[in-house]
Motif scaffolding. Sequence first.
Motif, mmCIF file in Angstrom:
data_model
loop_
_atom_site.group_PDB
_atom_site.id
_atom_site.type_symbol
_atom_site.label_atom_id
_atom_site.label_comp_id
_atom_site.label_asym_id
_atom_site.label_seq_id
_atom_site.Cartn_x
_atom_site.Cartn_y
_atom_site.Cartn_z
ATOM 1 N N UNK A 30 9.867 5.675 -6.508
ATOM 2 C CA UNK A 30 9.113 6.447 -5.519
ATOM 3 C C UNK A 30 9.725 6.259 -4.144
ATOM 4 N N UNK A 31 9.769 7.331 -3.374
ATOM 5 C CA UNK A 31 10.235 7.302 -1.986
ATOM 6 C C UNK A 31 9.009 7.499 -1.099
ATOM 7 N N UNK A 32 8.682 6.484 -0.291
ATOM 8 C CA UNK A 32 7.444 6.515 0.496
ATOM 9 C C UNK A 32 7.719 6.094 1.934
ATOM 10 N N UNK A 33 6.789 6.427 2.818
ATOM 11 C CA UNK A 33 6.849 5.946 4.188
ATOM 12 C C UNK A 33 6.331 4.511 4.242
ATOM 13 N N UNK A 34 7.006 3.600 4.917
ATOM 14 C CA UNK A 34 6.561 2.204 4.972
ATOM 15 C C UNK A 34 5.146 2.080 5.522
ATOM 16 N N UNK A 35 4.354 1.263 4.835
ATOM 17 C CA UNK A 35 2.991 0.933 5.263
ATOM 18 C C UNK A 35 2.064 2.142 5.304
ATOM 19 N N UNK A 36 2.422 3.193 4.608
ATOM 20 C CA UNK A 36 1.559 4.376 4.523
ATOM 21 C C UNK A 36 0.523 4.178 3.421
ATOM 22 N N UNK A 37 -0.430 5.082 3.349
ATOM 23 C CA UNK A 37 -1.421 5.028 2.280
ATOM 24 C C UNK A 37 -0.750 5.137 0.918
ATOM 25 N N UNK A 38 0.298 5.951 0.834
ATOM 26 C CA UNK A 38 0.985 6.110 -0.447
ATOM 27 C C UNK A 38 1.752 4.845 -0.811
ATOM 28 N N UNK A 39 2.342 4.197 0.172
ATOM 29 C CA UNK A 39 2.985 2.907 -0.059
ATOM 30 C C UNK A 39 1.959 1.938 -0.642
ATOM 31 N N UNK A 40 0.791 1.854 -0.023
ATOM 32 C CA UNK A 40 -0.255 0.962 -0.516
ATOM 33 C C UNK A 40 -0.736 1.327 -1.898
ATOM 34 N N UNK A 41 -0.807 2.634 -2.195
ATOM 35 C CA UNK A 41 -1.261 3.069 -3.514
ATOM 36 C C UNK A 41 -0.304 2.578 -4.613
ATOM 37 N N UNK A 42 0.992 2.725 -4.376
ATOM 38 C CA UNK A 42 1.966 2.277 -5.381
ATOM 39 C C UNK A 42 1.968 0.759 -5.512
ATOM 40 N N UNK A 43 1.907 0.060 -4.372
ATOM 41 C CA UNK A 43 1.897 -1.407 -4.420
ATOM 42 C C UNK A 43 0.675 -1.914 -5.175
ATOM 43 N N UNK A 44 -0.474 -1.279 -4.958
ATOM 44 C CA UNK A 44 -1.694 -1.675 -5.676
ATOM 45 C C UNK A 44 -1.547 -1.450 -7.177
ATOM 46 N N UNK A 45 -0.671 -0.507 -7.546
ATOM 47 C CA UNK A 45 -0.442 -0.225 -8.974
ATOM 48 C C UNK A 45 0.641 -1.120 -9.573
ATOM 49 N N UNK A 46 1.141 -2.073 -8.767
ATOM 50 C CA UNK A 46 2.124 -3.015 -9.282
ATOM 51 C C UNK A 46 3.567 -2.678 -8.978
ATOM 52 N N UNK A 47 3.808 -1.694 -8.122
ATOM 53 C CA UNK A 47 5.173 -1.341 -7.752
ATOM 54 C C UNK A 47 5.634 -2.233 -6.605
ATOM 55 N N UNK A 48 6.948 -2.458 -6.533
ATOM 56 C CA UNK A 48 7.522 -3.297 -5.491
ATOM 57 C C UNK A 48 8.765 -2.628 -4.910
ATOM 58 N N UNK A 49 9.233 -3.142 -3.764
ATOM 59 C CA UNK A 49 10.424 -2.571 -3.126
ATOM 60 C C UNK A 49 11.600 -2.643 -4.096
ATOM 61 N N UNK A 50 12.240 -1.537 -4.309
ATOM 62 C CA UNK A 50 13.343 -1.451 -5.263
ATOM 63 C C UNK A 50 14.563 -2.204 -4.733
ATOM 64 N N UNK A 51 15.085 -3.098 -5.525
ATOM 65 C CA UNK A 51 16.281 -3.887 -5.194
ATOM 66 C C UNK A 51 16.109 -4.753 -3.952
ATOM 67 N N UNK A 52 14.886 -4.896 -3.483
ATOM 68 C CA UNK A 52 14.611 -5.742 -2.314
ATOM 69 C C UNK A 52 15.428 -5.333 -1.100
ATOM 70 N N UNK A 53 15.700 -4.068 -0.953
ATOM 71 C CA UNK A 53 16.505 -3.572 0.155
ATOM 72 C C UNK A 53 15.668 -3.313 1.397
ATOM 73 N N UNK A 54 16.346 -3.291 2.543
ATOM 74 C CA UNK A 54 15.690 -2.902 3.785
ATOM 75 C C UNK A 54 15.360 -1.419 3.736
ATOM 76 N N UNK A 55 14.471 -0.998 4.609
ATOM 77 C CA UNK A 55 14.125 0.418 4.684
ATOM 78 C C UNK A 55 15.340 1.242 5.108
ATOM 79 N N UNK A 56 15.292 2.525 4.801
ATOM 80 C CA UNK A 56 16.345 3.454 5.199
ATOM 81 C C UNK A 56 15.850 4.295 6.371
ATOM 82 N N UNK A 57 16.721 4.533 7.337
ATOM 83 C CA UNK A 57 16.389 5.333 8.514
ATOM 84 C C UNK A 57 16.921 6.746 8.348
ATOM 85 N N UNK A 58 16.062 7.728 8.570
ATOM 86 C CA UNK A 58 16.451 9.135 8.572
ATOM 87 C C UNK A 58 16.626 9.518 10.034
ATOM 88 N N UNK A 59 17.873 9.770 10.434
ATOM 89 C CA UNK A 59 18.203 9.942 11.849
ATOM 90 C C UNK A 59 18.613 11.378 12.160
#
Length: 302
Positions: free
Chosen positions: A157-186
């Motif tokens: 899943x591709x989500x905005x950090x600390x968004x409601x959708x981020x929280x929804x996936x984390x509550x379902x047991x999902x975690x940051x993929x590959x433990x990478x830093x966030x990506x910036x869209x510039x």
Amino acid sequence: MGAAPEHAVGRHGLGAYVVGQRVVVRHLLPGQIGPSGGPAVTDVLGVCTSWGDDSMTVERADGSVVTISRRLIVSGKPVPPRPSVRGRVTPAEAQERAFAQWTDLTIERLGAWTLRRSATHPNRRANSVLAMTPAGVEDPITRVVEWYAAVGRPPIACVLPDSDEDGRFVAAGWRVHRQEADTLFCLAGVAAVRRQLIELPDFGGQLVGSGDRVEARIGEDARGQAAYSRDWIGLGGLEVRPERRRRGLGLAIMAALLDWGAERGATTAYLQVVADNAPAVALYDRLGFTTHHAYRYLAPSG
């Protein structure tokens, strides 16, 4: 607007320092009566273009210029710059502009979410669900898992950090993929970035491709790709051989791609960079790119 007390005229915080800034200025309209029977006042919003001994000028967004006598100013102050058109695009809309970078992208809507898959590109941007707003459908996470299982891809899943959708996936047991830093869209204006690249020598590169996608190459030393869609050009795949770095090759590639995009009418350039890649982030910042939004990838744990 109500009448301005006579003693308030001229008592404001404006001055020569606001030239070039966006301001709002309230001033009297000589000879006119306001709704309450007192002197009429009005507001002017725009960029201050001059400040003289007797008057100031303000250029409105429509290009008209208003000259205001300083003795008639009631109040005024600088205000934040008007957001650019590109800045008013939502993160989900900006991400969808980037779909142009993939030649065989398959998408399917899951309410307000977008399921993405590419048969030839393993990149997560082409193989993840774009979930940046509420899906608006029942049990969307389960349906995401089922959809990617059906197409033979792991669910991401591709989500905005600390968004409601981020929280929804984390509550379902999902975690940051590959433990990478966030990506910036510039984002940046094509013309503004190109002006930063005018002193580059000619490295004799070439453009390969057709239609709305192209690759720029400088022999085997450097390469980069671009895709055009709806007046945006996306830059990606910028690579320079380690032993050939710090010679301007990467910037020359970028300049060639921007020129290619400008010929097609591109006014906005975008790129995506991992937030902890400090050298690249610093370079793009110097060229005029600003972060439109950050995003992260999540995947089921275990």
